[in-house]
Write a protein that holds these residues in place. Structure first.
Motif: not given
Ligand code: MN
Length: 318
Positions: A81, A83, A125, A127, A144
């Motif tokens: 996704h 950012h 990125h 995760e 986060q």
């Molecule tokens: Mn993210």
């Protein structure tokens, strides 16, 4: 909680104590973080829910990820996704997250390590837990935090910082019954390893039962205490606060915290994340994965993402 720790806190340097005439901050609010799901469905607590945006500035969002004890096959992450316009700071106390991004950054975050990703003009990125953790299940606990960038830095080049657990600055209090980890910014005369675009301090403190803490805090910074585990109090009036709650401290030069004498057997310590920074004081237009100043800039971010201008998933993606 196996974030970086020491056997004997008495051996650590002391945090500087408040000076005569310094003013203790008062507690403006205590809120309780609601539970939710993030990414592919991992459990989080929305730490900032119910808090005035002006009290959070320069931070915009924070999730406590877990603590959860996954069964085999249960650990989850996020898909790829984008950012833009801010930074994500991921601190892992238990379990492991793999990170990979479109600028070649990536690695393993675990055991007290922090990953500081500046999205700036744009990044993609992912995760996710490693395959071995997905297969085995196990404990998972992290945070986060989203750190805003001022207008003049929103389109800065993306950057990736890997802050190893061993690099974190460790201090203790006068009595030596607390471990204070400076992850970024400064605390009194001590500095942490994280490099920040605007002045910010991020501290994780573990207070043994009955421990008290007075932390110097720049008068111009906002100040937030989020309880990761355990029970204690904040402020000189000793307002009760426990796991999943957040305090806003205002007006003064230092913060006070105390751990209850009795903690539950699982956590043993009163675990708190203490955050602050210089407020940016600009309009915030946030939607989904973008944090900008105006709606027009959000629209542009979506168009740029659709056009592939925020980056490409690397060919060797995990
Ligand atoms: Mn993210």
């Amino acid at each position: 909680m196996p974030a970086v720790t020491v056997d004997n806190p008495l051996e650590l340097p002391r945090v500087v104590v408040p000076l005569a005439g310094d003013r203790p901050r008062r507690v403006k609010s205590i809120t309780t973080a609601p539970r939710g799901l993030e990414g592919e469905g991992f459990p989080v607590r929305r730490a900032f829910a119910g808090v005035d945006l002006a009290d959070l500035d320069p931070f915009v969002h924070m999730d406590q990820m877990g603590e959860v004890d996954y069964g085999p096959g249960e650990p989850k992450g996020t898909p790829w996704h984008p950012h833009r316009g801010f930074e994500t700071v991921t601190y892992m106390m238990e379990g492991t997250f793999l990170h990979q991004d479109s600028i070649g950054g990536g690695g393993v975050i675990q055991n007290g390590a922090t990953q500081w990703m500046t999205a700036g003009a744009g990044i993609l990125h992912i995760e996710r837990p490693p395959d071995a953790l997905i297969d085995s299940g196990g404990l998972f606990h992290g945070v986060q935090l989203w750190v805003n960038l001022p207008a003049k830095l929103k389109m800065t080049n993306p950057r990736y910082q890997d802050i190893e657990a061993g690099a974190v600055t460790l201090l203790t209090n006068e009595a030596g019954d607390a471990i204070i980890r400076v992850i970024a910014g400064s605390l009194g005369d001590a500095g942490g390893p994280g490099s920040t675009h605007t002045p910010i301090s991020i501290v994780h403190a573990s207070l043994m039962p009955g421990a008290q803490l007075a932390l110097p805090w720049p008068a111009g910074y906002n100040a937030l205490t989020y309880v990761l585990a355990g029970q204690g109090s904040v402020g000189l009036e000793r307002h009760a606060i426990g796991e999943g709650q957040m305090a806003v401290h205002v007006d003064g030069d230092y913060l006070t915290l105390a751990a209850n004498e009795t903690q539950d057997s699982r956590t043993q310590a009163f675990e708190v994340l203490i955050l602050g920074g210089e407020p940016i004081r600009e309009p915030v237009a946030a939607y989904g994965p973008f944090v900008m100043n105006t709606r027009a800039e959000l629209q542009q971010a979506f168009e740029d993402f659709q056009a592939g201008r925020l980056g490409q998933i690397p060919a060797d993606h995990i």
